[in-house]
Scaffold this active site. Sequence first.
Site, mmCIF file in Angstrom:
data_model
loop_
_atom_site.group_PDB
_atom_site.id
_atom_site.type_symbol
_atom_site.label_atom_id
_atom_site.label_comp_id
_atom_site.label_asym_id
_atom_site.label_seq_id
_atom_site.Cartn_x
_atom_site.Cartn_y
_atom_site.Cartn_z
ATOM 1 N N TYR A 53 0.856 -1.196 0.000
ATOM 2 C CA TYR A 53 0.000 0.000 0.000
ATOM 3 C C TYR A 53 0.888 1.240 0.000
ATOM 4 C CZ TYR A 53 -4.930 -1.125 0.325
ATOM 5 O OH TYR A 53 -6.203 -1.489 0.031
ATOM 6 N N GLU A 55 -0.494 4.897 -0.242
ATOM 7 C CA GLU A 55 -1.268 6.141 -0.368
ATOM 8 C C GLU A 55 -0.361 7.348 -0.148
ATOM 9 O OE1 GLU A 55 -2.353 3.610 1.601
ATOM 10 O OE2 GLU A 55 -4.554 3.510 1.573
ATOM 11 N N ASP A 200 -7.171 14.848 -23.772
ATOM 12 C CA ASP A 200 -7.193 13.419 -23.474
ATOM 13 C C ASP A 200 -6.517 12.740 -24.653
ATOM 14 O OD1 ASP A 200 -7.735 10.749 -23.277
ATOM 15 O OD2 ASP A 200 -9.822 10.994 -22.652
ATOM 16 N N THR A 227 -4.177 7.144 -21.075
ATOM 17 C CA THR A 227 -3.962 5.780 -20.620
ATOM 18 C C THR A 227 -2.537 5.400 -21.002
ATOM 19 O OG1 THR A 227 -4.960 5.022 -22.676
ATOM 20 C CG2 THR A 227 -6.347 4.980 -20.716
ATOM 21 N N LYS A 230 -2.257 1.984 -24.713
ATOM 22 C CA LYS A 230 -2.662 1.982 -26.130
ATOM 23 C C LYS A 230 -1.398 2.108 -26.975
ATOM 24 C CE LYS A 230 -7.367 3.621 -25.261
ATOM 25 N NZ LYS A 230 -7.488 4.185 -23.914
ATOM 26 N N ARG A 236 -2.133 -1.655 -18.470
ATOM 27 C CA ARG A 236 -3.371 -0.880 -18.380
ATOM 28 C C ARG A 236 -3.251 0.048 -17.176
ATOM 29 N NH1 ARG A 236 -6.645 -3.310 -22.039
ATOM 30 N NH2 ARG A 236 -8.209 -1.746 -21.623
HETATM 31 N N1 DSN Z 1 -12.019 1.843 -24.655
HETATM 32 C C1 DSN Z 1 -11.065 2.738 -25.260
HETATM 33 C C2 DSN Z 1 -11.123 2.726 -26.732
HETATM 34 O O1 DSN Z 1 -11.279 1.650 -27.269
HETATM 35 O O2 DSN Z 1 -11.011 3.752 -27.367
HETATM 36 C C3 DSN Z 1 -11.132 4.097 -24.742
HETATM 37 O O3 DSN Z 1 -11.270 4.106 -23.396
#
Ligand code: DSN
Length: 433
Positions: A53, A55, A200, A227, A230, A236
């Site tokens: 943990y 925090e 974003d 994120t 990707k 993730r």
């Molecule tokens: N689920 C993602 C996508 O496929 O674009 C975005 O969060």
Amino acid sequence: MKYHVLPQSDPEVFEILQGEAVREAEGLELIPSENYVSEAVIEALGTLMGNKYAEGTPGRRYYGGQTYTDRIESLAIERAKALFRADHANVQPLSGAAANLCVYASWMDPGDTVLAMDLSHGGHLTHGAPVTFAAKAFNFIRYKMKDIESGEIDYDALEATALEARPKIIIAGFSSYPRQLDYARIAGIAQKVGAMAMADMAHIAGLIAGGALPNPLDHGFNVITTTTHKTLRGPRGAMILSKGIAGNPLKAPEKTLENLPTLIDRAVFPGLQGGPHMNKVMAIAVALGEAARPEFRQYATQVLANAKVLAGALMERGCRLITNGTDNHLMVLDTMTSFGKNGQEAQALLESAGITLNKNAIPDDPLPPFKSSGVRLGTPSATTRGMKEQEMIRIAEWIVALCKGEADPAAVKEEVKELCAKHPSPSGVVERG
Ligand code: DSN
């Protein structure tokens, strides 16, 4: 990768893992938000760092025993800042949805207004789709493309809406918009109306890190959320990056742009999250280290080159692509107009041939999201496997032949498997040790 313990201790779970490994190895992954991570990222993710943990932030934790959690989180933060030319990074958000919510909570009060891209024009659910909790807490209003054939955003309408509604945040970002945004223009509008400019960049973070696309922070944006799994090819997870230096998160600062880093840290913890997942933070550090290497720049450039060729090959074969092409890694194919099939039907048909993509709304789609009139596809995963322009043409041929009913899915599945065998995934295979 060899598994020494799991096959014996839980054969049922190991069998599921093996199934997914075979699916990933033998199939063509075209969902533009997915990728294959390196074995180094997988190893970092599967470590005992998850036992701890932590925090708080490095040097300011609530529990003892933080020598190594502080070191790994500081390393991830420094790597993120260097890669994206940010002054501040928070690497604790558990996902992209959480990261966006943290930024909203850091800067707004319930009922405040946010201006974001319309979902069917390429925006994202977490930018205030009516089904989300954020849409109940805040007032989301929309901007759209002016012209679907070119994909140009209606910046004049965006400005007029912003002047009238005085949003607290203007969001640039998308999950199915295939063109570039004019970051300087959007940041200028945000400045004019006193809004925070938030990008974003979940889909394109790896392409920005690899120098293939512009970085919103270089064009007047205050905050970036992304994120990490990707195009960035990490585990993730998510990050929030900003300009400005964080102060003491234990004291609530005034809501000014200078104080954004502190406001963000406080919104992440204790505002919306508890303990960060330190094994994930470790894997993010590894992925950021990989993204700083010269070969990652080549990867980012090749993702875009492959997408241009794939889009061109589809259009040459009569497909209607939204905005007539792409400037990034993704494209939206109007399967209804092109083949008389809705997105759900096209997705299922292609999956039966070993090609995975996802149904997706086209602008102002008359069909509901679970059917939709199109599919979304992209090149990040195939490029990670080392596929190049000639493979993109082959993929376009398969998609068109299958959707026109001119190819047998079982036969194509075998061809896809053969192609994939020549381009193994860097995630490796799953074997008993
Ligand atoms: N689920 C993602 C996508 O496929 O674009 C975005 O969060």
